[in-house]
Enzyme design. Structure first.
Site, PDB file in Angstrom:
ATOM      1  N   GLU A   1      39.810  46.495  39.192  1.00 38.65           N
ATOM      2  CA  GLU A   1      39.768  47.966  39.211  1.00 38.65           C
ATOM      3  C   GLU A   1      38.331  48.467  39.289  1.00 38.65           C
ATOM      4  O   GLU A   1      37.435  47.905  38.662  1.00 38.65           O
ATOM      5  CB  GLU A   1      40.417  48.486  37.921  1.00 38.65           C
TER       6      GLU A   1
ATOM      7  N   TYR B   1      40.926  57.674  39.148  1.00 42.00           N
ATOM      8  CA  TYR B   1      40.880  59.070  39.578  1.00 42.00           C
ATOM      9  C   TYR B   1      40.319  59.892  38.435  1.00 42.00           C
ATOM     10  O   TYR B   1      40.751  59.728  37.284  1.00 42.00           O
ATOM     11  CB  TYR B   1      42.313  59.500  39.888  1.00 42.00           C
TER      12      TYR B   1
ATOM     13  N   GLY C   1      47.254  61.686  33.093  1.00 53.19           N
ATOM     14  CA  GLY C   1      45.851  61.967  32.791  1.00 53.19           C
ATOM     15  C   GLY C   1      45.722  62.408  31.343  1.00 53.19           C
ATOM     16  O   GLY C   1      46.703  62.826  30.715  1.00 53.19           O
ATOM     17  N   ASP C   2      44.520  62.287  30.800  1.00 53.51           N
ATOM     18  CA  ASP C   2      44.298  62.708  29.415  1.00 53.51           C
ATOM     19  C   ASP C   2      44.246  64.225  29.337  1.00 53.51           C
ATOM     20  O   ASP C   2      43.765  64.884  30.262  1.00 53.51           O
ATOM     21  CB  ASP C   2      42.979  62.116  28.890  1.00 53.51           C
TER      22      ASP C   2
ATOM     23  N   ALA D   1      53.822  62.233  33.375  1.00 51.02           N
ATOM     24  CA  ALA D   1      53.653  61.461  34.621  1.00 51.02           C
ATOM     25  C   ALA D   1      54.977  61.303  35.362  1.00 51.02           C
ATOM     26  O   ALA D   1      55.013  61.241  36.589  1.00 51.02           O
ATOM     27  CB  ALA D   1      53.061  60.092  34.289  1.00 51.02           C
TER      28      ALA D   1
ATOM     29  N   GLN E   1      30.563  49.243  24.798  1.00 51.89           N
ATOM     30  CA  GLN E   1      31.784  49.358  25.605  1.00 51.89           C
ATOM     31  C   GLN E   1      33.018  49.189  24.717  1.00 51.89           C
ATOM     32  O   GLN E   1      34.010  49.898  24.880  1.00 51.89           O
ATOM     33  CB  GLN E   1      31.774  48.285  26.701  1.00 51.89           C
TER      34      GLN E   1
HETATM   35  C1  LIG Z   1      46.863  51.374  33.936  1.00 51.66           C
HETATM   36  C2  LIG Z   1      46.236  52.694  33.569  1.00 51.66           C
HETATM   37  C3  LIG Z   1      45.491  53.383  34.521  1.00 51.66           C
HETATM   38  C4  LIG Z   1      44.915  54.621  34.214  1.00 51.66           C
HETATM   39  N1  LIG Z   1      44.163  55.272  35.165  1.00 51.66           N
HETATM   40  C5  LIG Z   1      43.639  56.489  34.904  1.00 51.66           C
HETATM   41  C6  LIG Z   1      42.901  57.215  35.901  1.00 51.66           C
HETATM   42  O1  LIG Z   1      42.704  56.734  37.023  1.00 51.66           O
HETATM   43  N2  LIG Z   1      42.421  58.433  35.582  1.00 51.66           N
HETATM   44  C7  LIG Z   1      42.638  58.994  34.354  1.00 51.66           C
HETATM   45  O2  LIG Z   1      42.180  60.124  34.134  1.00 51.66           O
HETATM   46  N3  LIG Z   1      43.317  58.339  33.378  1.00 51.66           N
HETATM   47  C8  LIG Z   1      43.831  57.106  33.627  1.00 51.66           C
HETATM   48  N4  LIG Z   1      44.544  56.439  32.648  1.00 51.66           N
HETATM   49  C9  LIG Z   1      44.714  57.058  31.323  1.00 51.66           C
HETATM   50  C10 LIG Z   1      45.978  57.956  31.263  1.00 51.66           C
HETATM   51  O3  LIG Z   1      45.814  59.055  32.136  1.00 51.66           O
HETATM   52  C11 LIG Z   1      46.129  58.449  29.818  1.00 51.66           C
HETATM   53  O4  LIG Z   1      46.447  57.385  28.969  1.00 51.66           O
HETATM   54  C12 LIG Z   1      47.087  59.612  29.599  1.00 51.66           C
HETATM   55  O5  LIG Z   1      46.876  60.117  28.281  1.00 51.66           O
HETATM   56  C13 LIG Z   1      48.563  59.280  29.744  1.00 51.66           C
HETATM   57  O6  LIG Z   1      48.913  59.119  31.049  1.00 51.66           O
HETATM   58  P1  LIG Z   1      50.372  58.542  31.447  1.00 51.66           P
HETATM   59  O7  LIG Z   1      50.454  58.565  32.892  1.00 51.66           O
HETATM   60  O8  LIG Z   1      50.645  57.294  30.715  1.00 51.66           O
HETATM   61  O9  LIG Z   1      51.279  59.729  30.816  1.00 51.66           O
HETATM   62  P2  LIG Z   1      52.819  59.848  30.441  1.00 51.66           P
HETATM   63  O10 LIG Z   1      53.638  58.746  30.960  1.00 51.66           O
HETATM   64  O11 LIG Z   1      53.216  61.242  30.797  1.00 51.66           O
HETATM   65  O12 LIG Z   1      52.773  59.704  28.848  1.00 51.66           O
HETATM   66  C14 LIG Z   1      51.881  60.510  28.065  1.00 51.66           C
HETATM   67  C15 LIG Z   1      52.469  60.773  26.682  1.00 51.66           C
HETATM   68  O13 LIG Z   1      53.619  61.614  26.799  1.00 51.66           O
HETATM   69  C16 LIG Z   1      54.757  61.009  26.201  1.00 51.66           C
HETATM   70  N5  LIG Z   1      55.913  61.392  26.991  1.00 51.66           N
HETATM   71  C17 LIG Z   1      56.221  60.944  28.241  1.00 51.66           C
HETATM   72  N6  LIG Z   1      57.360  61.543  28.667  1.00 51.66           N
HETATM   73  C18 LIG Z   1      57.737  62.399  27.685  1.00 51.66           C
HETATM   74  C19 LIG Z   1      58.822  63.324  27.535  1.00 51.66           C
HETATM   75  N7  LIG Z   1      59.751  63.468  28.477  1.00 51.66           N
HETATM   76  N8  LIG Z   1      58.882  64.070  26.399  1.00 51.66           N
HETATM   77  C20 LIG Z   1      57.954  63.934  25.420  1.00 51.66           C
HETATM   78  N9  LIG Z   1      56.911  63.064  25.498  1.00 51.66           N
HETATM   79  C21 LIG Z   1      56.801  62.305  26.621  1.00 51.66           C
HETATM   80  C22 LIG Z   1      54.458  59.508  26.208  1.00 51.66           C
HETATM   81  O14 LIG Z   1      55.175  58.830  25.180  1.00 51.66           O
HETATM   82  C23 LIG Z   1      52.954  59.517  25.963  1.00 51.66           C
HETATM   83  O15 LIG Z   1      52.670  59.671  24.600  1.00 51.66           O
HETATM   84  C24 LIG Z   1      45.106  55.189  32.911  1.00 51.66           C
HETATM   85  C25 LIG Z   1      45.833  54.474  31.946  1.00 51.66           C
HETATM   86  C26 LIG Z   1      46.390  53.233  32.262  1.00 51.66           C
HETATM   87  C27 LIG Z   1      47.156  52.465  31.207  1.00 51.66           C
END
Ligand SMILES: Cc1cc2nc3c(=O)[nH]c(=O)nc-3n(C[C@H](O)[C@H](O)[C@H](O)COP(=O)(O)OP(=O)(O)OC[C@H]3O[C@@H](n4cnc5c(N)ncnc54)[C@H](O)[C@@H]3O)c2cc1C
Length: 306
Positions: A17, A49, A108-109, A123, A210
């Site tokens: 990555e 991203y 995303g965070d 997501a 880190q």
């Molecule tokens: C492999 C990987 C790659 C990443 N790449 C990036 C990147 O390129 N750029 C970046 O900015 N960040 C990146 N991240 C970080 C990620 O964006 C954060 O961890 C973010 O906080 C959560 O994203 P997610 O897509 O997992 O969210 P989601 O799957 O939406 O989950 C987020 C939270 O919401 C909860 N949730 C999900 N669905 C529901 C629902 N229906 N009702 C209530 N709660 C729910 C989940 O339990 C979780 O606590 C990456 C993380 C990983 C593991």
């Protein structure tokens, strides 16, 4: 070979990555670094991203350049929580124009000021939208120790199942430093009916700083064995780099020995770390500088036909 085809095979794959620059004046430097990693011929690479959306063009440009120049299949990340539907649609079009076929769909965070756009909450909504378009291979994120915002692991797995049902083709995990955590998660995920490939994400930690940053963002547990390594070598950059590469190599060997095929390495923008890991694993995964992993780079990898 496409990413879809690669992940279908019961053969070990290794991917790396990279992250795009925040500003355009750094673009050439970051691209040069990413190219060094692509030249090592990993099975695929991902480009992250910027959550604020400011770097979508950089993500697409880097991914397209690496795929075209080195034939490495690319996975471009996309986040949605700070974006409107319109902006996401425009970015997806931009990805398509760049020939990107694989998207890691993320929420995303949440920004520290809490300023989110309300078009997307999770997501899974982005995954569903991409799936409805029908032409992307879609990844999602998962968290072996539970996502930091989710109080109960069972809920987190339940939401993950919803995300996969929305259309994820595979999942990549957040980093972990104790493989047993990943094996337990894998068991719980399979029990919940999540059957897509789950790629463990391995982070080679090469400095004390880190580790502190990664742990504070993710809440990942640091086992005593790794803590001792960082305590002992953390103030000696060369020794810490070597120890971090070896620790990550050891995790990967254990994963392969326990039947995990597809492993993603958070190489960050560090070609020397990516190369160190490949050289350590040379005979384990059949890697050579010319042929990549198991000679796949010589077998026309990167073609669209698979
Ligand atoms: C492999 C990987 C790659 C990443 N790449 C990036 C990147 O390129 N750029 C970046 O900015 N960040 C990146 N991240 C970080 C990620 O964006 C954060 O961890 C973010 O906080 C959560 O994203 P997610 O897509 O997992 O969210 P989601 O799957 O939406 O989950 C987020 C939270 O919401 C909860 N949730 C999900 N669905 C529901 C629902 N229906 N009702 C209530 N709660 C729910 C989940 O339990 C979780 O606590 C990456 C993380 C990983 C593991």
């Amino acid at each position: 070979m496409s990413l879809r085809e690669l992940l279908r095979k019961n053969e070990v794959t290794l991917s790396f990555e990279v992250f795009p620059p925040k500003t355009s004046d750094r673009f050439d430097t970051v691209l040069a670094t990413a190219r060094k990693i692509a030249a090592l011929k990993p099975d695929f690479m991902s480009v992250t991203y910027g959550a604020g959306g400011g770097t979508s063009a950089f993500t697409a440009d880097i991914a397209a350049d690496l795929e075209k120049t080195y034939g490495v299949p690319m996975l471009a990340h996309l986040t949605c929580v700070s974006s409107t539907k319109e902006y996401v649609a425009k970015t997806v079009e931009e990805y398509r124009r760049h020939g990107i076929k694989n998207i890691m769909a993320l929420r995303g965070d949440i920004p520290s000021d809490g300023a989110v756009c309300t078009d997307y909450r999770h997501a899974s909504e982005l995954v569903r939208e991409l799936r409805e378009r029908g032409d992307f291979f879609i990844g999602g994120a998962c968290y072996p120790e539970g996502h930091v915002e989710c109080e109960h692991k069972a809920d987190d797995i339940g939401f993950l199942k919803q995300k996969v049902d929305a259309g994820c083709d595979f999942l990549t995990s957040q980093m972990f430093f104790d493989n047993n955590i990943f094996y337990n998660f894998l068991y719980r995920a399979r029990e919940a009916g999540i059957l897509v490939p789950i790629l463990p994400g391995i982070m080679p930690v090469t400095s004390k700083k880190q580790l502190a940053r990664s742990v504070s963002m993710s809440g990942t547990a640091v086992p005593a064995r790794f803590r001792a390594i960082v305590d002992r070598f953390g103030d000696d950059p060369a020794a810490m780099r070597q120890a971090g590469i070896i620790y990550a190599t050891d995790q990967i060997i254990d994963l392969i020995a326990n039947g995990v095929y597809h492993i993603h390495v958070y190489s960050m923008n560090k070609p020397e770390v990516a190369e160190g890991i490949l050289r350590n694993l040379r005979d384990v995964i059949g890697w050579t500088p010319e042929g990549g992993v198991n000679g796949r780079a010589l077998k026309g990898r990167g073609s669209d036909e698979d």
